[in-house]
Design an enzyme around this catalytic site. Structure first.
Site: not given
Ligand code: DGL
Length: 262
Positions: A75, A186, A188
Site C-alpha cells: 500500500c 496506489c 489498487h
Molecule cells: N491501496 C492503497 C495504496 O496503495 C490505498 C487505497 C485506500 O485505502 O485508499 O495507496
C-alpha cells in the site's frame, strides 16, 4: 530443514493483490498471508495521524498471529506515511511500496510524468523526494483519486463499472499536455489496467511498484528454506462483512481460498 513462516502482504483492501501477482512468480514456494484492513478502508482519505497510529499497531497484531518471515506493506499510502514507524516497531524485514517514479523517469521521452495515487499519497514529502532524486528534469503532475480505489474494489467484487467512471476519475491527468508516462502510485490501480489504458489512450504507458517489490522479496528470501508441504494461503480481514463475502471468488482465483477475521 523446513521453515513454514509465510510472507505477509498488507493493504487497506484488495489493492495489494496487484503486488501478490508478480511476487507469486518471484517466490513460487512461498506461503502467502494477505491482510486487508477492511475496517479502516479507505486509507487515502484519512489523515497522516490516523494512518500512523493504525498501521504499526495492526501489523504488530498480524505479526504475532502469523509469525511471518517478511512483511510487505502493499500500500503506497501506508508506506509513504508509516514505513519508519513500522520498521522501528517490528524486528523483521519490512518491504514498503512507494511510487515507481524512477522507472517512469527512465521510460519517459517527453519528460512529463503523472503520479496517480490516493489523495494522502500524492501530498507526501516522500513523493517530493522521489521526484527530486529520480525525475529532476521532468514535470511531475500529481493526481489523487478516491473514486478509483472504490472502482477497483467494486471490480474485484464482480460488479460492472459504470461507463466512463474510470475516465472521469482520471480526466485531469489525461488532459495534461505531452504526458507519456503515469505512475500507478496506489496498489489498487493496476487492478484497473485495462480501463486505465482505454482512458489514457495508446500514447501513455504505466509503471507500478509490483515488479520491483517482487525482485526485493526474491533477494531478501534467497537461500531460505520453505515448508515441504505448504499450508494453505489465507486472507485475513479486520472486518468480515458482505463486501468481503463478495470478494471470495477474486481471492480464491489468486490462491486465497480461506478467509479469516483478525
Ligand atoms: N491501496 C492503497 C495504496 O496503495 C490505498 C487505497 C485506500 O485505502 O485508499 O495507496
Amino acid at each position: 530443514m523446513t521453515d513454514p513462516r509465510p510472507i505477509l502482504f498488507f493493504d487497506s483492501g484488495v489493492g495489494g493483490l496487484s503486488i501478490v501477482a508478480p511476487a507469486r512468480v518471484a517466490v513460487p514456494h512461498a506461503r502467502f498471508v494477505y491482510a486487508a484492513d477492511s475496517a479502516g478502508f479507505p486509507y487515502g482519505t484519512k489523515s497522516e495521524e490516523e494512518i500512523a497510529a493504525r498501521v504499526p499497531a495492526l501489523l504488530g497484531r498480524l505479526a504475532e498471529r502469523y509469525r511471518p518471515r517478511l512483511i510487505v506493506i502493499a500500500c503506497n499510502t501506508a508506506s509513504t506515511i508509516a514505513l519508519p514507524a513500522v520498521r522501528a516497531a517490528l524486528d523483521l524485514p519490512i518491504v514498503g511500496t512507494v511510487p515507481a517514479i524512477k522507472p517512469a523517469s527512465a521510460a519517459s521521452r517527453t519528460r512529463v510524468i503523472g503520479v496517480l495515487g490516493t489523495d494522502a499519497t500524492v501530498r507526501q514529502g516522500y513523493v517530493d523526494d522521489l521526484a527530486a532524486r529520480f525525475a529532476g528534469d521532468c514535470r511531475v503532475v500529481r493526481h489523487g483519486s478516491a473514486a478509483l480505489v472504490e472502482l477497483a474494489e467494486a471490480k474485484l467484487r464482480g460488479e460492472s463499472l459504470a461507463d466512463g467512471a474510470v475516465a472521469a476519475a482520471v480526466a485531469p491527468l489525461v488532459d495534461v499536455p505531452d504526458l507519456d508516462t503515469v505512475v500507478l502510485a496506489c496498489t489498487h490501480f493496476p487492478l484497473l489496467a485495462d480501463e486505465l489504458r482505454a482512458a489514457f489512450g495508446a500514447g501513455v504507458s504505466f509503471t507500478d511498484g509490483g515488479p520491483g517489490i517482487a525482485r526485493r522479496i526474491a533477494y531478501l528470501t534467497e537461500g531460505q528454506a520453505w515448508a515441504a508441504e505448504r499450508a494453505p494461503d489465507v486472507a485475513v480481514f479486520t472486518r468480515v462483512d458482505d463486501s468481503v463475502a463478495a470478494l471470495t471468488p477474486a481471492l480464491a482465483a489468486r490462491g486465497f481460498a480461506a478467509i479469516e477475521a483478525l
